[in-house]
Design a protein around this motif. Structure first.
Motif, PDB file in Angstrom:
ATOM      1  N   GLU A 173       0.842  -1.193   0.000  1.00  0.00           N
ATOM      2  CA  GLU A 173       0.000   0.000   0.000  1.00  0.00           C
ATOM      3  C   GLU A 173       0.879   1.246   0.000  1.00  0.00           C
ATOM      4  O   GLU A 173       2.024   1.217   0.479  1.00  0.00           O
ATOM      5  N   CYS A 174       0.336   2.333  -0.532  1.00  0.00           N
ATOM      6  CA  CYS A 174       0.964   3.665  -0.428  1.00  0.00           C
ATOM      7  C   CYS A 174       2.434   3.625  -0.852  1.00  0.00           C
ATOM      8  O   CYS A 174       3.306   4.168  -0.170  1.00  0.00           O
ATOM      9  N   SER A 175       2.697   3.011  -2.001  1.00  0.00           N
ATOM     10  CA  SER A 175       4.083   2.805  -2.423  1.00  0.00           C
ATOM     11  C   SER A 175       4.341   3.336  -3.822  1.00  0.00           C
ATOM     12  O   SER A 175       3.436   3.390  -4.655  1.00  0.00           O
ATOM     13  N   LEU A 176       5.580   3.723  -4.063  1.00  0.00           N
ATOM     14  CA  LEU A 176       6.066   4.108  -5.383  1.00  0.00           C
ATOM     15  C   LEU A 176       7.197   3.149  -5.718  1.00  0.00           C
ATOM     16  O   LEU A 176       8.247   3.150  -5.063  1.00  0.00           O
ATOM     17  N   ILE A 177       6.980   2.300  -6.718  1.00  0.00           N
ATOM     18  CA  ILE A 177       7.925   1.246  -7.059  1.00  0.00           C
ATOM     19  C   ILE A 177       8.596   1.594  -8.387  1.00  0.00           C
ATOM     20  O   ILE A 177       7.926   1.796  -9.397  1.00  0.00           O
ATOM     21  N   GLY A 178       9.893   1.672  -8.386  1.00  0.00           N
ATOM     22  CA  GLY A 178      10.651   2.205  -9.510  1.00  0.00           C
ATOM     23  C   GLY A 178      10.754   1.276 -10.706  1.00  0.00           C
ATOM     24  O   GLY A 178      10.374   0.094 -10.656  1.00  0.00           O
ATOM     25  N   ARG A 179      11.300   1.818 -11.784  1.00  0.00           N
ATOM     26  CA  ARG A 179      11.451   1.075 -13.030  1.00  0.00           C
ATOM     27  C   ARG A 179      12.311  -0.172 -12.829  1.00  0.00           C
ATOM     28  O   ARG A 179      13.361  -0.115 -12.192  1.00  0.00           O
ATOM     29  N   GLU A 180      11.844  -1.285 -13.393  1.00  0.00           N
ATOM     30  CA  GLU A 180      12.569  -2.557 -13.382  1.00  0.00           C
ATOM     31  C   GLU A 180      12.834  -3.077 -11.971  1.00  0.00           C
ATOM     32  O   GLU A 180      13.654  -3.986 -11.789  1.00  0.00           O
ATOM     33  N   ALA A 181      12.141  -2.541 -10.969  1.00  0.00           N
ATOM     34  CA  ALA A 181      12.311  -3.036  -9.598  1.00  0.00           C
ATOM     35  C   ALA A 181      11.682  -4.417  -9.461  1.00  0.00           C
ATOM     36  O   ALA A 181      10.730  -4.757 -10.161  1.00  0.00           O
ATOM     37  N   GLU A 182      12.223  -5.204  -8.547  1.00  0.00           N
ATOM     38  CA  GLU A 182      11.691  -6.529  -8.266  1.00  0.00           C
ATOM     39  C   GLU A 182      11.315  -6.605  -6.789  1.00  0.00           C
ATOM     40  O   GLU A 182      12.153  -6.359  -5.920  1.00  0.00           O
ATOM     41  N   VAL A 183      10.068  -6.958  -6.530  1.00  0.00           N
ATOM     42  CA  VAL A 183       9.583  -7.080  -5.154  1.00  0.00           C
ATOM     43  C   VAL A 183       9.150  -8.522  -4.949  1.00  0.00           C
ATOM     44  O   VAL A 183       8.241  -9.006  -5.627  1.00  0.00           O
ATOM     45  N   THR A 184       9.796  -9.199  -4.004  1.00  0.00           N
ATOM     46  CA  THR A 184       9.499 -10.609  -3.731  1.00  0.00           C
ATOM     47  C   THR A 184       9.472 -10.829  -2.223  1.00  0.00           C
ATOM     48  O   THR A 184      10.017 -10.024  -1.463  1.00  0.00           O
ATOM     49  N   PRO A 185       8.853 -11.932  -1.772  1.00  0.00           N
ATOM     50  CA  PRO A 185       8.844 -12.208  -0.334  1.00  0.00           C
ATOM     51  C   PRO A 185      10.210 -12.671   0.154  1.00  0.00           C
ATOM     52  O   PRO A 185      10.989 -13.262  -0.597  1.00  0.00           O
ATOM     53  N   ALA A 186      10.484 -12.390   1.423  1.00  0.00           N
ATOM     54  CA  ALA A 186      11.730 -12.860   2.033  1.00  0.00           C
ATOM     55  C   ALA A 186      11.595 -14.334   2.393  1.00  0.00           C
ATOM     56  O   ALA A 186      10.490 -14.833   2.620  1.00  0.00           O
ATOM     57  N   PRO A 187      12.708 -15.072   2.448  1.00  0.00           N
ATOM     58  CA  PRO A 187      12.651 -16.475   2.870  1.00  0.00           C
ATOM     59  C   PRO A 187      12.083 -16.578   4.282  1.00  0.00           C
ATOM     60  O   PRO A 187      12.361 -15.732   5.140  1.00  0.00           O
ATOM     61  N   PRO A 188      11.277 -17.599   4.570  1.00  0.00           N
ATOM     62  CA  PRO A 188      10.649 -17.706   5.892  1.00  0.00           C
ATOM     63  C   PRO A 188      11.636 -17.971   7.020  1.00  0.00           C
ATOM     64  O   PRO A 188      11.388 -17.605   8.163  1.00  0.00           O
ATOM     65  N   VAL A 189      12.757 -18.622   6.727  1.00  0.00           N
ATOM     66  CA  VAL A 189      13.730 -18.947   7.770  1.00  0.00           C
ATOM     67  C   VAL A 189      15.128 -18.660   7.236  1.00  0.00           C
ATOM     68  O   VAL A 189      15.462 -19.078   6.125  1.00  0.00           O
ATOM     69  N   PRO A 190      16.009 -17.992   7.990  1.00  0.00           N
ATOM     70  CA  PRO A 190      15.706 -17.351   9.268  1.00  0.00           C
ATOM     71  C   PRO A 190      14.864 -16.096   9.077  1.00  0.00           C
ATOM     72  O   PRO A 190      14.827 -15.539   7.984  1.00  0.00           O
ATOM     73  N   ARG A 191      14.216 -15.665  10.157  1.00  0.00           N
ATOM     74  CA  ARG A 191      13.360 -14.492  10.056  1.00  0.00           C
ATOM     75  C   ARG A 191      14.232 -13.236  10.086  1.00  0.00           C
ATOM     76  O   ARG A 191      14.745 -12.846  11.134  1.00  0.00           O
TER      77      ARG A 191
END
Length: 355
Positions: free
Chosen positions: A321-339
């Protein structure tokens, strides 16, 4: 009448986006904010436009070209460094000649255009005409002081102790008299030639300076919060249009634009939203006031009230939410372990991380 558009400046408040892109070309509803200003100038009946450019000159030239796409005749004026708004007038002296002109800050956004302002200037013939709006934090702007009759009596740039809450909007109209004022200026305490000082010079010399208090919408799109707000405002007026592919397992609600070449599958989109050409939305939720530029991918994710720039990808992320994501940016989830949070951030980045 001519127009002088300022498209230099570092865009420090939009970093890290502006480390690699001109702030005037960051898109609002998938169109660079600079283009809205150029269209407003054209719609006011002005054809000759000088664009003041700096370090991002090549990018501005590539985007605007000779101006013919906007119905304009564009001349580029090189500024070696950001030295103040009045310095832009100084280096544009030959281009402007003895014509009246409107000076328009290229990262400003004004709803309703400037046609009425230009017509009033041509009718009343003051030496300068400024636009004012009430703001909650006037110390961040040029500030005007009016007398009991509403005439402009004093101006100050980013004052420590403002005498009013009336900020100068980034559109000014001048007669050739301003050139004499600019030629007399010395750098301010900020090291710049201030346009407020030039207007004050006109006032002190007995020249007529008029002001208009605008009741419509104005934003200086110099930070992420204002960019998102302007994006919201523009999206309010979009009409639903589906030229791309939307499968039968998807749901479009309200004002949704799916441009040609875009693909939406197994997703729910609640408008107003724009999905740009060549983009893919799959197994996702896209909420109101979101602009997804061309050639992006939103996969197995949720996003709302955000701007996603060209070529970015969001894959497997629960909620943005409420985000500005730049050109060619990659957004992915972090690995669950380690936190832990794993970040690669540019200079001056701002990150908010949930516990």
């Amino acid at each position: 009448m001519k127009a002088l558009v300022l498209a230099g400046g570092a865009g420090s408040r939009l970093r890290p986006i502006t480390h690699t892109s001109a702030k005037q070309l960051v898109p609002v509803a998938n169109k660079p904010v600079l283009f809205y200003g150029l269209e407003a100038i054209r719609d006011a009946g002005i054809r000759e436009v000088g664009i003041v450019v700096g370090d991002t000159a090549a990018e501005i030239r590539a985007a605007v070209g000779d101006g013919s796409a906007f119905g304009l005749d564009v001349t580029y004026l090189e500024q070696d460094a950001p030295r103040g708004l009045a310095h832009a007038v100084l280096i544009a002296r030959e281009f402007l000649g003895e014509d009246d002109f409107v000076m328009y800050l290229g990262d400003n956004f004004i709803v309703g255009g400037i046609g009425d302002l230009v017509r009033r200037f041509r009718t009343d013939r003051p030496q300068a005409q400024i636009m004012l709006t009430r703001v909650s934090e006037p110390r961040a702007f040029g500030v005007a002081e009016l007398d009991a009759a509403g005439r402009v009596v004093a101006l100050e740039e980013k004052p420590d102790h403002p005498k009013s809450d009336l900020a100068l909007v980034g559109v000014y109209l001048f007669s050739p008299a301003v050139h004499e004022a600019v030629a007399e200026l010395k750098p301010s305490r900020r090291g710049e030639l201030e346009i407020t000082d030039a207007i004050q010079w006109l006032i002190d010399g007995g020249h007529r300076v008029e002001s208009t208090l605008i009741s419509g919408y104005w934003k200086d799109t110099g930070n992420v919060t204002d960019m998102l707000e302007v994006n919201r405002l523009v999206l309010e007026d979009v009409e639903p249009c589906v030229e791309g592919e939307v499968d039968g397992d998807s749901e479009l609600i309200g004002r949704v634009v799916v441009e040609a070449g875009a693909r939406v599958s197994r997703s729910r989109i609640v408008g107003p939203v724009i999905v740009g050409a060549g983009s893919t939305v799959r197994d996702s939720y896209v909420g109101p006031f979101t602009s997804i530029d061309r050639d992006c991918a939103v996969l197995g994710s949720e996003i709302e009230y955000s701007i996603v720039l060209r070529g970015a990808s969001i894959d497997g992320v629960g909620r943005i939410e409420c985000s500005l994501i730049g050109r060619e940016a990659e957004v992915t989830p972090a690995p669950p372990v380690p936190r832990a949070h794993r970040l690669v951030l540019g200079d001056h980045s701002k990150v908010q991380i949930s516990k």
